[in-house]
Design a protein around this motif. Structure first.
Motif, PDB file in Angstrom:
ATOM      1  N   ARG A 125     -23.772  22.677  21.781  1.00 20.36           N
ATOM      2  CA  ARG A 125     -25.426  22.412  21.811  1.00 20.36           C
ATOM      3  C   ARG A 125     -26.000  23.820  21.902  1.00 20.36           C
ATOM      4  N   SER A 126     -27.041  23.793  20.922  1.00 16.18           N
ATOM      5  CA  SER A 126     -27.743  25.264  21.276  1.00 16.18           C
ATOM      6  C   SER A 126     -28.432  25.331  22.333  1.00 16.18           C
ATOM      7  N   THR A 127     -28.671  24.287  23.369  1.00  9.09           N
ATOM      8  CA  THR A 127     -29.221  24.551  24.910  1.00  9.09           C
ATOM      9  C   THR A 127     -28.136  24.775  25.809  1.00  9.09           C
ATOM     10  N   ASN A 128     -26.842  24.707  25.269  1.00  2.00           N
ATOM     11  CA  ASN A 128     -25.687  25.243  26.326  1.00  2.00           C
ATOM     12  C   ASN A 128     -26.000  26.748  26.662  1.00  2.00           C
ATOM     13  N   LYS A 129     -26.015  27.039  27.772  1.00  2.11           N
ATOM     14  CA  LYS A 129     -26.316  28.282  28.460  1.00  2.11           C
ATOM     15  C   LYS A 129     -24.771  28.975  28.764  1.00  2.11           C
ATOM     16  N   HIS A 136     -20.737  24.324  32.754  1.00  6.05           N
ATOM     17  CA  HIS A 136     -21.904  24.257  33.279  1.00  6.05           C
ATOM     18  C   HIS A 136     -21.912  25.248  34.512  1.00  6.05           C
ATOM     19  N   ARG A 189     -19.225  29.723  21.914  1.00  6.94           N
ATOM     20  CA  ARG A 189     -20.221  30.413  21.116  1.00  6.94           C
ATOM     21  C   ARG A 189     -19.462  31.522  20.757  1.00  6.94           C
TER      22      ARG A 189
END
Length: 191
Positions: A125-129, A136, A189
């Motif tokens: 997901r693009s919101t994965n930091k 997480h 990523r």
């Protein structure tokens, strides 16, 4: 001819030429006015064939990236049409794009899946930091702030806390291959 949402294999083949090796569709020349066409202009067929026959069919949905084909006022997803043309029936449920590219509608890239399996093969997901699928950051865990989690049968399971995101990701990859099998898609990523 049946309604658009219930096209038969023969009707779809009469309207479209599908190349299973590339996943592309082309419009065929039309010989009769389809039932969803609401116009009364008898020159419809000639105009349609001059404009569209032989051209690539379908456009990418701007939100999802999936290829859709318009029949009158109804959009049908290209991957579902590919399944219909190749197997003679509408897919029983979800279809999964094996390589994760929803615009790649080669029949070899499509497989039947449950909703859960379809999610397993999802992209990072693009919101994965953290930059790693299933990993997480938990700042309240001072020594081991990176948590690895996996979802199996709609239940989220914690795999442990780790000192680095790479260590947590390694554990997630092993668990993903074990629990998700051929639908496993561990991903990180690209830097």
């Amino acid at each position: 001819m049946a309604t658009v949402s219930r096209l038969t294999q023969g009707e779809a083949i009469a309207l479209l030429e599908y190349d299973p090796a590339t996943g592309f569709f082309r419009w065929r020349a039309r010989t009769e006015i389809p039932p969803w066409w609401s116009g009364t202009d008898t020159s419809y067929l000639e105009k349609w064939n001059v404009r569209w026959a032989g051209t690539i069919a379908g456009t990418a949905n701007s939100r999802t990236g999936e290829i859709v084909l318009r029949f009158g006022k109804k959009d049908l997803k290209a991957h579902r049409l590919a399944w219909l043309i190749c197997y003679g029936e509408w897919p029983p449920g979800f279809l999964d794009h094996i390589n994760g590219n929803v615009a790649d509608n080669r029949i070899a890239n499509l497989r039947a899946a449950t909703p859960s399996q379809n999610v397993m093969n999802g992209k990072l997901r693009s919101t994965n930091k953290s930059g790693y699928k299933g990993v997480h950051y938990r700042p309240e865990c001072k020594e081991n702030p990176w948590r690895a989690c996996i979802t199996v049968d709609y239940k989220r399971h914690t795999l442990g806390h780790f000192p680095s995101p790479e260590a947590a990701y390694l554990v997630y990859c092993i668990a993903s291959r074990e629990h998700h099998g051929e639908f496993a898609r561990p991903e990180k990523r690209q830097t």
